[in-house]
Scaffold this motif. Structure first.
Motif, PDB file in Angstrom:
ATOM      1  N   THR A 142       0.835  -1.205   0.000  1.00  9.87           N
ATOM      2  CA  THR A 142       0.000   0.000   0.000  1.00  9.87           C
ATOM      3  C   THR A 142       0.865   1.248   0.000  1.00  9.87           C
ATOM      4  OG1 THR A 142      -1.773  -1.164   1.161  1.00  9.87           O
ATOM      5  CG2 THR A 142      -1.790   1.237   1.268  1.00  9.87           C
ATOM      6  N   ARG A 143       1.894   1.252   0.824  1.00  7.70           N
ATOM      7  CA  ARG A 143       2.813   2.402   0.852  1.00  7.70           C
ATOM      8  C   ARG A 143       3.411   2.631  -0.525  1.00  7.70           C
ATOM      9  NH1 ARG A 143       8.244   3.215   1.178  1.00  7.70           N
ATOM     10  NH2 ARG A 143       8.968   5.023   2.391  1.00  7.70           N
ATOM     11  N   ARG A 144       3.821   1.546  -1.191  1.00  7.19           N
ATOM     12  CA  ARG A 144       4.419   1.655  -2.522  1.00  7.19           C
ATOM     13  C   ARG A 144       3.410   2.190  -3.538  1.00  7.19           C
ATOM     14  NH1 ARG A 144       6.211  -3.914  -4.310  1.00  7.19           N
ATOM     15  NH2 ARG A 144       7.753  -3.561  -2.663  1.00  7.19           N
ATOM     16  N   ALA A 145       2.187   1.663  -3.499  1.00  7.22           N
ATOM     17  CA  ALA A 145       1.168   2.070  -4.462  1.00  7.22           C
ATOM     18  C   ALA A 145       0.814   3.548  -4.318  1.00  7.22           C
ATOM     19  CB  ALA A 145      -0.085   1.212  -4.290  1.00  7.22           C
ATOM     20  N   LEU A 146       0.858   4.047  -3.081  1.00  2.00           N
ATOM     21  CA  LEU A 146       0.513   5.447  -2.829  1.00  2.00           C
ATOM     22  C   LEU A 146       1.713   6.381  -2.946  1.00  2.00           C
ATOM     23  CD1 LEU A 146      -1.769   4.983   0.314  1.00  2.00           C
ATOM     24  CD2 LEU A 146      -2.504   5.422  -2.035  1.00  2.00           C
ATOM     25  N   SER A 147       2.916   5.814  -3.161  1.00  2.52           N
ATOM     26  CA  SER A 147       4.158   6.603  -3.123  1.00  2.52           C
ATOM     27  C   SER A 147       4.231   7.390  -1.816  1.00  2.52           C
ATOM     28  CB  SER A 147       4.245   7.542  -4.330  1.00  2.52           C
ATOM     29  OG  SER A 147       4.255   6.815  -5.535  1.00  2.52           O
ATOM     30  N   ASP A 148       3.813   6.748  -0.739  1.00  2.00           N
ATOM     31  CA  ASP A 148       3.782   7.393   0.566  1.00  2.00           C
ATOM     32  C   ASP A 148       5.209   7.608   1.067  1.00  2.00           C
ATOM     33  OD1 ASP A 148       3.376   7.633   3.622  1.00  2.00           O
ATOM     34  OD2 ASP A 148       1.324   7.578   2.855  1.00  2.00           O
ATOM     35  N   ARG A 149       5.424   8.701   1.786  1.00  2.00           N
ATOM     36  CA  ARG A 149       6.767   9.045   2.247  1.00  2.00           C
ATOM     37  C   ARG A 149       7.008   8.677   3.714  1.00  2.00           C
ATOM     38  NH1 ARG A 149       9.158  12.569  -1.415  1.00  2.00           N
ATOM     39  NH2 ARG A 149      10.575  13.377   0.165  1.00  2.00           N
ATOM     40  N   VAL A 150       6.024   8.091   4.379  1.00  2.00           N
ATOM     41  CA  VAL A 150       6.233   7.660   5.764  1.00  2.00           C
ATOM     42  C   VAL A 150       7.332   6.601   5.780  1.00  2.00           C
ATOM     43  CG1 VAL A 150       5.210   6.428   7.707  1.00  2.00           C
ATOM     44  CG2 VAL A 150       3.899   8.195   6.532  1.00  2.00           C
ATOM     45  N   PRO A 151       8.365   6.767   6.600  1.00  2.00           N
ATOM     46  CA  PRO A 151       9.469   5.794   6.617  1.00  2.00           C
ATOM     47  C   PRO A 151       9.070   4.486   7.288  1.00  2.00           C
ATOM     48  CG  PRO A 151       9.857   7.517   8.238  1.00  2.00           C
ATOM     49  CD  PRO A 151       8.631   7.922   7.489  1.00  2.00           C
ATOM     50  N   PHE A 152       9.428   3.397   6.635  1.00  2.00           N
ATOM     51  CA  PHE A 152       9.144   2.048   7.134  1.00  2.00           C
ATOM     52  C   PHE A 152      10.465   1.331   7.398  1.00  2.00           C
ATOM     53  CE2 PHE A 152       4.737   0.259   5.824  1.00  2.00           C
ATOM     54  CZ  PHE A 152       4.101   1.440   6.150  1.00  2.00           C
ATOM     55  N   ARG A 153      10.459   0.466   8.403  1.00  2.00           N
ATOM     56  CA  ARG A 153      11.541  -0.493   8.604  1.00  2.00           C
ATOM     57  C   ARG A 153      10.926  -1.861   8.859  1.00  2.00           C
ATOM     58  NH1 ARG A 153      16.263   2.792  12.062  1.00  2.00           N
ATOM     59  NH2 ARG A 153      16.717   4.256  10.359  1.00  2.00           N
ATOM     60  N   ARG A 171      12.653  -7.713  -2.948  1.00  2.00           N
ATOM     61  CA  ARG A 171      13.867  -7.315  -3.651  1.00  2.00           C
ATOM     62  C   ARG A 171      13.720  -5.945  -4.307  1.00  2.00           C
ATOM     63  NH1 ARG A 171      15.505 -13.029  -6.645  1.00  2.00           N
ATOM     64  NH2 ARG A 171      16.574 -13.975  -4.845  1.00  2.00           N
ATOM     65  N   THR A 172      12.485  -5.476  -4.440  1.00  2.00           N
ATOM     66  CA  THR A 172      12.237  -4.160  -5.029  1.00  2.00           C
ATOM     67  C   THR A 172      12.800  -3.074  -4.120  1.00  2.00           C
ATOM     68  OG1 THR A 172      10.226  -4.950  -6.107  1.00  2.00           O
ATOM     69  CG2 THR A 172      10.439  -2.576  -5.799  1.00  2.00           C
ATOM     70  N   GLN A 173      13.429  -2.096  -4.719  1.00  2.00           N
ATOM     71  CA  GLN A 173      13.979  -0.989  -3.952  1.00  2.00           C
ATOM     72  C   GLN A 173      12.889   0.044  -3.702  1.00  2.00           C
ATOM     73  OE1 GLN A 173      17.127  -0.910  -2.618  1.00  2.00           O
ATOM     74  NE2 GLN A 173      17.170  -3.014  -3.409  1.00  2.00           N
ATOM     75  N   ASP A 174      12.456   0.146  -2.459  1.00  2.00           N
ATOM     76  CA  ASP A 174      11.447   1.124  -2.059  1.00  2.00           C
ATOM     77  C   ASP A 174      12.132   2.226  -1.265  1.00  2.00           C
ATOM     78  OD1 ASP A 174       8.999   0.030  -3.054  1.00  2.00           O
ATOM     79  OD2 ASP A 174       9.095  -1.496  -1.501  1.00  2.00           O
ATOM     80  N   PRO A 175      12.214   3.444  -1.795  1.00  2.00           N
ATOM     81  CA  PRO A 175      12.810   4.527  -1.012  1.00  2.00           C
ATOM     82  C   PRO A 175      12.088   4.693   0.323  1.00  2.00           C
ATOM     83  CG  PRO A 175      12.487   5.200  -3.296  1.00  2.00           C
ATOM     84  CD  PRO A 175      11.788   3.890  -3.138  1.00  2.00           C
ATOM     85  N   GLY A 176      12.860   4.726   1.393  1.00  2.00           N
ATOM     86  CA  GLY A 176      12.268   4.902   2.712  1.00  2.00           C
ATOM     87  C   GLY A 176      11.863   3.619   3.387  1.00  2.00           C
TER      88      GLY A 176
END
Length: 251
Positions: A142-153, A171-176
């Motif tokens: 969901t974060r990826r689909a929305l291009s959300d900027r909330v940082p995840f770990r 394996r996909t590189q998701d910023p943040g």
């Protein structure tokens, strides 16, 4: 694993819907992702679950709950199911159900173990044990689909490299999105951390400092969840910001 778009558990508005299998692929030797088209699906929040009902020709029916693996996407819903050899439902879903077959789904369910991207802007820590990755994967997608900027770990503990699910996604590189993989029984050759159970050091190194006030989602077996949540509290995280979801052999 459990959740719902409506507050509370099952409400009067939830009804059984026909779901047609449109695709499937293996995640491991014992787990498969199932893609359904569900006309009338009301939508869901990442972290929720639904109920699956199977009915035999003689009228006997049984049901189980499964976390939703996909981001909200209209009437498309994905489940990732691990085969329990002596189970009633999972062997059918993993080994028998064919593309074009129809089953019944009801949901979504659960309002606590969810990430609400329109409301929650704090850092997020995801802690998964084995198949507990499923509802957390819905949050990542969901974060990826929305291009959300909330940082995840993400801290993902699994038995061995062969038992990892969602390999292409992770394996996909998701910023943040920072990812830490832990192995409890066997690790890849040259892996810096020896195999073993999750520790406070793992959560400290792969997670957020408590003073960042992250929202923590922990999902896995009962033993894993109790251990990980206890370690987070010992590290100084506010218990009110730790949300847990656990499952058993029949979940």
């Amino acid at each position: 694993m459990a959740r719902a778009a409506v507050p509370g558990r099952l409400g009067a508005r939830l009804r059984w819907l026909e779901a047609r299998l449109t695709g499937r692929h293996d995640e491991s030797d014992t787990a498969r992702t199932l893609v359904f088209d569900v006309p009338g699906w009301p939508g869901h929040l990442p972290g929720q679950h639904l109920d699956v009902r199977l009915t035999a020709a003689d009228g006997y029916s049984t049901q189980r709950s499964y976390s939703i693996a996909s981001a909200p996407d209209g009437e498309r819903v994905e489940l990732t199911v691990e085969r329990i050899d002596d189970g009633e439902v999972s062997p059918y879903l993993v080994d028998v159900l064919e593309v074009g077959d129809v089953i019944e789904l009801r949901g979504p369910v659960g309002g606590w173990f969810v990430w609400r991207p329109d409301e929650q802007k704090e850092p997020v820590l995801l802690v998964a044990g084995g198949s507990g990755i499923v509802p957390l994967m819905a949050m990542i997608r969901t974060r990826r689909a929305l291009s959300d900027r909330v940082p995840f770990r993400l801290v993902y503990s699994l038995r061995s490299p062969r038992s990892q699910w969602f390999v292409p996604d992770l394996r996909t590189q998701d910023p943040g999105l920072d990812k830490t993989f832990l192995y409890s029984r066997s690790a890849p050759e040259g892996w810096p951390r020896p195999p073993g159970r999750i520790t406070a050091n793992d959560l400290s190194a792969g997670g957020w400092p408590p003073d960042f006030e992250p929202v923590c989602y922990v999902c896995g077996s009962t033993g894993f969840v109790e251990t990980a949540a206890g370690l987070l509290v010992a590290l100084g995280h506010d218990p009110r910001r730790i949300r847990t979801e656990r499952f058993g052999p029949g979940g």
